[in-house]
Scaffold this active site. Structure first.
Site, PDB file in Angstrom:
ATOM      1  N   ILE A  53       0.797  -1.228   0.000  1.00 52.36           N
ATOM      2  CA  ILE A  53       0.000   0.000   0.000  1.00 52.36           C
ATOM      3  C   ILE A  53       0.835   1.287   0.000  1.00 52.36           C
ATOM      4  O   ILE A  53       0.267   2.384  -0.074  1.00 52.36           O
ATOM      5  CB  ILE A  53      -0.974   0.056   1.192  1.00 52.36           C
ATOM      6  CG1 ILE A  53      -0.209   0.073   2.522  1.00 52.36           C
ATOM      7  CG2 ILE A  53      -1.973  -1.077   1.124  1.00 52.36           C
ATOM      8  CD1 ILE A  53      -1.100   0.373   3.729  1.00 52.36           C
ATOM      9  N   TYR A  54       2.157   1.198   0.092  1.00 56.46           N
ATOM     10  CA  TYR A  54       2.969   2.417   0.132  1.00 56.46           C
ATOM     11  C   TYR A  54       2.946   3.124  -1.214  1.00 56.46           C
ATOM     12  O   TYR A  54       3.367   2.563  -2.212  1.00 56.46           O
ATOM     13  CB  TYR A  54       4.401   2.103   0.522  1.00 56.46           C
ATOM     14  CG  TYR A  54       4.614   1.650   1.938  1.00 56.46           C
ATOM     15  CD1 TYR A  54       3.597   1.732   2.893  1.00 56.46           C
ATOM     16  CD2 TYR A  54       5.833   1.116   2.347  1.00 56.46           C
ATOM     17  CE1 TYR A  54       3.799   1.298   4.199  1.00 56.46           C
ATOM     18  CE2 TYR A  54       6.047   0.689   3.649  1.00 56.46           C
ATOM     19  CZ  TYR A  54       5.023   0.780   4.565  1.00 56.46           C
ATOM     20  OH  TYR A  54       5.235   0.348   5.853  1.00 56.46           O
ATOM     21  N   THR A  55       2.498   4.401  -1.335  1.00 59.59           N
ATOM     22  CA  THR A  55       1.775   5.125  -0.289  1.00 59.59           C
ATOM     23  C   THR A  55       0.450   5.600  -0.888  1.00 59.59           C
ATOM     24  O   THR A  55       0.393   6.670  -1.495  1.00 59.59           O
ATOM     25  CB  THR A  55       2.581   6.329   0.213  1.00 59.59           C
ATOM     26  OG1 THR A  55       3.138   7.035  -0.905  1.00 59.59           O
ATOM     27  CG2 THR A  55       3.670   5.959   1.140  1.00 59.59           C
TER      28      THR A  55
END
Length: 339
Positions: A53-55
């Site tokens: 999920i970054y970012t």
């Protein structure tokens, strides 16, 4: 010479300071990010932590950007075999699939369906054939722990993942997972990534129960935010306005308390005696704690990175460690409040 630390009971040996990558593609562009990884690798670093999920919370970032930057760096440098890559699964990756079509399925969680898909996506973005440490980013209350661990076990058996770990689990959740793995003959978590630093209440939250579980079951500890979101660097001062920074927003104020400023000022005093920086002292204290493997730091440039890696040259005395422990001791603070 730097001694690499074994991650719990696994076969992974990590540099004592891990490199976090949440800032890649956010507060550090790709050129800067690759420069940071070059400097870390040249210093002997081998442990890079990321997440799918970054970012996603950054405008224009669909997630996976950090993994892609790391993948391009490893491919261009030809150093994959020297690097321990850790990534995570759980968080929402948006409503569209890799082909740009809207997905009818939920693109998050720790279900078998999503873990298998997310792992394939992370492998593709990282341009690797396996992930060294695949971690549950946080608990999924909608999925039975058995389903999650069975999916992780299948990934290990297929050769896509070497070891599994968890992040942001409470003590009872970690024990539930360890018990389930033992009872059903499934792969077991070898590490945990908690929020852990000298600051209140993160020190108390970890040490009340989780630390005991890690010691009893040989679980490696790779904490995130070991500098308390920058608080332990000394950049925030008692009674002073916030500095200008991408991450220095009002959220930082939740860490502001007289007790935490006492901790920062003690770090500054100890650092002064050693010609060091407060952040180095904070990391050195963490590295002296039981079961500690590799605190994960973030850096927006090579200057910041070099300063933090200087921690490994710092030798705190038993008196230094005791002074820091006492000022940040949560049990003592609780006793004083009750008196």
């Amino acid at each position: 010479m730097t001694t690499y630390r074994r991650l719990g009971r696994s076969g992974l040996h990590l540099f004592p300071i891990g490199l976090g990558s949440m800032q890649f593609g956010w507060s550090a562009d790709e050129e800067t990010s690759q420069g940071i990884m070059d400097a870390y690798y040249e210093a002997g670093g081998n442990f890079i932590d990321t997440a799918d999920i970054y970012t996603t919370w950054t405008q224009g970032n669909p997630g996976g950007v950090s993994e892609e930057i790391i993948g391009r760096w490893m491919k261009s440098r030809g150093n994959r075999q020297d690097i321990v890559i850790a990534t995570k699964v759980r968080g929402p990756m948006g409503e569209f699939g890799r082909d740009g079509r809207k997905s009818i399925h939920q693109r998050e969680g720790l279900s078998r369906r999503w873990i298998m898909q997310a792992c394939e996506d992370s492998l593709r973005r990282l341009q690797v054939d396996h992930i060294d440490l695949y971690q549950a980013h946080w608990v999924d209350n909608q999925t039975p722990i058995e389903e999650t661990l069975e999916a992780f076990t299948e990934l290990v058996r297929r050769g896509y993942v070497r070891y599994i770990g968890c992040s942001n689990y409470s003590a009872w959740r970690l024990m539930q997972a360890l018990w389930t793995s033992d009872k059903k003959g499934l792969e077991s978590y070898v590490s945990i990534q908690p929020e852990y630093s000298l600051l209140s209440p993160t020190r108390a939250n970890f040490e009340r129960e989780l630390m005991r579980v890690c010691e009893a079951y040989d679980i490696g500890i790779i904490p995130w935010s070991p500098l308390g979101g920058g608080m332990l660097t000394g950049k925030y001062r008692r009674g002073q306005p916030l500095p200008e920074s991408v991450r220095a927003d009002e959220n930082a104020r939740r860490r502001f308390s007289d007790r935490n400023f006492d901790i920062v000022e003690t770090l500054e005093a100890v650092a002064g005696r050693h010609g060091a920086k407060p952040a180095q002292v904070a990391l050195a204290w963490l590295l002296a704690q039981p079961q500690m493997t590799s605190p994960i730091i973030g850096a927006n440039n090579t200057t910041q990175l070099g300063e933090l890696l200087g921690t490994l040259e710092l030798q705190l005395t038993p008196e230094d460690l005791d002074e820091i422990t006492r000022v940040s001791d949560w049990e003592r603070a609780r006793t004083e409040l009750e008196m």
